[in-house]
Design an enzyme around this catalytic site. Structure first.
Site, mmCIF file in Angstrom:
data_model
loop_
_atom_site.group_PDB
_atom_site.id
_atom_site.type_symbol
_atom_site.label_atom_id
_atom_site.label_comp_id
_atom_site.label_asym_id
_atom_site.label_seq_id
_atom_site.Cartn_x
_atom_site.Cartn_y
_atom_site.Cartn_z
ATOM 1 N N GLY A 1 0.941 -1.157 -0.023
ATOM 2 C CA GLY A 1 0.101 -0.005 0.012
ATOM 3 C C GLY A 1 0.799 1.372 -0.038
ATOM 4 O O GLY A 1 0.347 2.467 0.520
ATOM 5 N N ARG B 1 -3.351 -11.484 -5.352
ATOM 6 C CA ARG B 1 -4.563 -10.979 -5.059
ATOM 7 C C ARG B 1 -5.301 -10.238 -6.233
ATOM 8 O O ARG B 1 -4.646 -9.980 -7.161
ATOM 9 C CB ARG B 1 -4.896 -10.149 -3.839
HETATM 10 P P1 ADP Z 1 -2.974 -2.031 -5.652
HETATM 11 O O1 ADP Z 1 -2.179 -2.092 -6.870
HETATM 12 O O2 ADP Z 1 -4.178 -3.168 -6.034
HETATM 13 O O3 ADP Z 1 -3.532 -0.427 -5.549
HETATM 14 P P2 ADP Z 1 -1.783 -1.760 -3.214
HETATM 15 O O4 ADP Z 1 -0.688 -2.125 -2.826
HETATM 16 O O5 ADP Z 1 -1.985 -0.279 -3.461
HETATM 17 O O6 ADP Z 1 -2.226 -2.432 -4.560
HETATM 18 O O7 ADP Z 1 -3.009 -2.026 -2.272
HETATM 19 C C1 ADP Z 1 -4.390 -2.096 -2.288
HETATM 20 C C2 ADP Z 1 -5.089 -1.913 -1.200
HETATM 21 O O8 ADP Z 1 -4.456 -2.495 -0.205
HETATM 22 C C3 ADP Z 1 -4.856 -0.349 -0.664
HETATM 23 O O9 ADP Z 1 -6.091 -0.240 -0.020
HETATM 24 C C4 ADP Z 1 -3.754 -0.632 0.431
HETATM 25 O O10 ADP Z 1 -3.753 0.331 1.329
HETATM 26 C C5 ADP Z 1 -4.178 -1.916 0.924
HETATM 27 N N1 ADP Z 1 -2.785 -2.860 1.140
HETATM 28 C C6 ADP Z 1 -1.882 -3.281 0.584
HETATM 29 N N2 ADP Z 1 -0.842 -3.969 1.158
HETATM 30 C C7 ADP Z 1 -1.163 -3.717 2.610
HETATM 31 C C8 ADP Z 1 -0.569 -4.050 3.781
HETATM 32 N N3 ADP Z 1 0.756 -4.912 3.615
HETATM 33 N N4 ADP Z 1 -0.926 -3.559 4.805
HETATM 34 C C9 ADP Z 1 -2.010 -2.583 4.846
HETATM 35 N N5 ADP Z 1 -2.635 -2.423 3.304
HETATM 36 C C10 ADP Z 1 -2.190 -3.018 2.465
HETATM 37 P P1 ADP Z 2 4.213 -1.581 -2.275
HETATM 38 O O1 ADP Z 2 4.278 -3.050 -1.865
HETATM 39 O O2 ADP Z 2 3.787 -0.735 -1.190
HETATM 40 O O3 ADP Z 2 3.349 -1.371 -3.502
HETATM 41 P P2 ADP Z 2 6.452 -1.326 -4.164
HETATM 42 O O4 ADP Z 2 7.553 -2.115 -4.021
HETATM 43 O O5 ADP Z 2 5.179 -2.121 -5.167
HETATM 44 O O6 ADP Z 2 5.639 -1.243 -2.833
HETATM 45 O O7 ADP Z 2 6.673 0.139 -4.471
HETATM 46 C C1 ADP Z 2 5.674 1.223 -4.628
HETATM 47 C C2 ADP Z 2 6.188 2.200 -5.555
HETATM 48 O O8 ADP Z 2 7.370 2.648 -5.091
HETATM 49 C C3 ADP Z 2 6.351 1.623 -6.966
HETATM 50 O O9 ADP Z 2 5.387 1.796 -7.745
HETATM 51 C C4 ADP Z 2 7.423 2.780 -7.269
HETATM 52 O O10 ADP Z 2 6.785 3.949 -7.720
HETATM 53 C C5 ADP Z 2 8.173 3.111 -6.006
HETATM 54 N N1 ADP Z 2 9.175 2.387 -5.954
HETATM 55 C C6 ADP Z 2 9.509 1.137 -5.399
HETATM 56 N N2 ADP Z 2 10.659 0.521 -5.530
HETATM 57 C C7 ADP Z 2 11.371 1.417 -6.443
HETATM 58 C C8 ADP Z 2 13.001 1.694 -6.735
HETATM 59 N N3 ADP Z 2 13.587 0.532 -6.569
HETATM 60 N N4 ADP Z 2 13.291 2.660 -7.394
HETATM 61 C C9 ADP Z 2 12.308 3.641 -7.582
HETATM 62 N N5 ADP Z 2 11.033 3.820 -7.381
HETATM 63 C C10 ADP Z 2 10.548 2.580 -6.672
#
Ligand code: ADP
Ligand code: ADP
Ligand code: MG
Length: 462
Positions: A167, A295
């Protein structure tokens, strides 16, 4: 149909609960909405065949309460649980508990969730499958000494990321060794507090990256991809505006990216819907895996709009034991789709949360327009949960037509009673950077800062 899903409990709320109920109804599967006390009068509760109150408003006592959810399933005779996104959707222990209770978990096996839900572990799995990952630590780092040594190899700036994060939370930047020394223990502490695990790893910070992700479906034997989504327009690492396909990928780049995702999914014997997220370097054409979401994702409708495939129905069929009917050659994409996330936040006040009661509600209609929302006139948006109110999704024969339709759809929407991010989308859709697809994951924040500065200057002049 041949599914073994007799009755489905939805362990979630908001727009995704409504979306899942709609898919179940289309397949003729009766539904049970598991709701907190604060959601007793929600649209999901009104739509489902049955409602079970699972606890008070606080998520840790309702939507995260495994025992309450299992009891609700037992009491209602549901034999399957769909976890939606967020909450328990990527919690391996929950998937295990559901299965141990003799119920069907609509998602991959607990082992797959454990393996890919841990982001450091997922990196290792991807690398082993020959999928490039962002240069970083081989796994979790125990202490600052190990982090320092590793950072020397990776180079600065870098990100400290929580293995259990999600998130957009649990990511901190370090631009040099001094910042690493300061940020590393903070990151560990925050990860422990927010995700129940202090494990962190390092990744090189990729400048001017574009976030491109691949949707896959698997039945445990075989996997297919449904092309990619581009989600580079982000604020605080959270997606704001998404589209499919990515407007910048060349056909051969798309082919390589999607093939890598299918390879990884098949190696995992992946079952259900999943997304592999990558960062794409526009200039070099290189892509790097960052994480997998095991998911359904918030932005799944743009993929459905360009492929004509209902992902939530597919998840339910697969969970019910049906093999994946689809062949890769049967999956085509047509046109372009955009998604605008409408949140109860005020873009004029630094996105300050703005829950309230919906006084006026009118959704746009017409060719290529789709709305995913749990709102109704008179609904009081509870302040306890995620601020997502609706997703406005549009499709066009090409990206240009989709943008025009999106502009008209935003203008035709009437949603009163609270501040929302609708005006942000209106501004964005008029912006040349969006229209020409020249943006990366940093662009929206720069754009917001510029806009705030211009407005401050105008205010001073007036
Ligand atoms: P998406 O790509 O579907 O937007 P996100 O990683 O942004 O995926 O997560 C989608 C939803 O799940 C958001 O409402 C985010 O706040 C929640 N979420 C995802 N991972 C977590 C986590 N580890 N803990 C709490 N909330 C999470
Ligand atoms: P989450 O589990 O919260 O979704 P992600 O690892 O998918 O976390 O990263 C969320 C966002 O953070 C990415 O979509 C990107 O914009 C930024 N990000 C993550 N990793 C990197 C990286 N190595 N370099 C630059 N931006 C990053
Ligand atoms: Mg992510």
């Amino acid at each position: 149909m041949t599914t073994s899903l007799r009755k489905l409990l939805i362990a979630n709320r908001g727009e995704i609960a409504v979306r899942i109920i709609r898919a179940a109804q289309a397949l003729g599967i009766p539904t049970v909405a598991a709701c907190s006390e604060a959601d007793a009068d929600s649209l999901a509760a009104r739509m489902a065949d049955e409602v079970r109150i699972i606890g008070p408003a606080r998520a840790d006592r309702s939507y995260l309460n495994v025992e309450a959810l299992l009891k609700a399933a037992r009491d209602s005779g549901a034999n399957a649980i769909h976890p939606g996104y967020g909450f328990l959707s990527e919690n391996a222990a929950f998937a295990e508990a559901v299965t141990a209770a003799g119920l069907i978990f609509v998602g991959p096996e607990a082992d797959t969730i454990r393996r890919m839900g841990d982001k450091a572990e997922a990196r290792r799995t991807a690398a082993a499958a020959g999928v490039p990952v962002v240069p970083g630590s081989p796994g979790e780092l125990d202490d600052l000494t190990a982090a320092r040594a590793c950072a020397k190899r990776i180079g600065y700036p870098l990100l400290i990321k929580a293995s259990a994060g999600g998130g957009g939370r649990g990511i901190r930047m370090a631009r040099n060794a001094a910042e690493l020394a300061r940020e590393f223990p903070i990151a560990q502490g925050e990860a422990q507090a927010a995700f129940g695990s202090g494990a962190v790893y390092l990744e090189r910070f990729i400048r001017r990256a574009r976030h491109i992700e691949v949707q896959i479906l698997g039945d445990g034997q075989r996997a297919v991809h449904l092309f990619e989504r581009e989600c580079s327009l982000q604020r605080r690492r959270q997606k704001v505006f998404e589209e499919a396909p990515s407007p910048i990928l060349l056909p051969e780049q798309r082919q390589a990216l999607c093939a890598s995702a299918v390879r990884l999914a098949e190696r995992l014997h992946y079952r259900g819907a999943g997304t592999l997220e990558y960062l794409f370097d526009d200039e070099s054409g290189e892509f790097f895996f960052i994480e997998m979401n095991t998911r359904i994702q918030v932005e799944h409708p743009v993929t459905e709009m360009i492929t004509g495939i209902d992902l939530v129905q597919a998840m339910l069929r697969i969970a019910g034991g049906e093999p994946l009917g689809l062949q890769q050659a049967d999956i085509h994409m047509r046109g372009a789709a955009l998604e605008m996330r409408i949140n109860a936040e005020d873009p004029e006040r630094d996105f300050f949360p703005s829950p309230g009661t919906v006084t006026e509600l009118h959704w746009p209609q017409g060719e290529g327009i789709r709305v995913e929302s749990h709102l109704y006139a008179g609904y009081r948006v509870p302040p306890y949960y995620d601020s997502l109110l609706a997703k406005l999704v549009v499709h066009g024969d090409d990206r240009c037509e989709a943008i025009e339709r999106a502009q008209a759809a935003v203008a035709a929407t009437r949603l009163s009673g609270m501040a929302t991010t609708l005006p942000l989308h209106q501004w964005l859709l008029e912006d040349a950077r969006l229209q020409t697809a020249r943006f990366d994951t940093g662009t929206l924040e720069i754009w917001l800062a510029e806009r705030a500065a211009t407005r401050a200057a105008q205010f001073e002049e007036a």
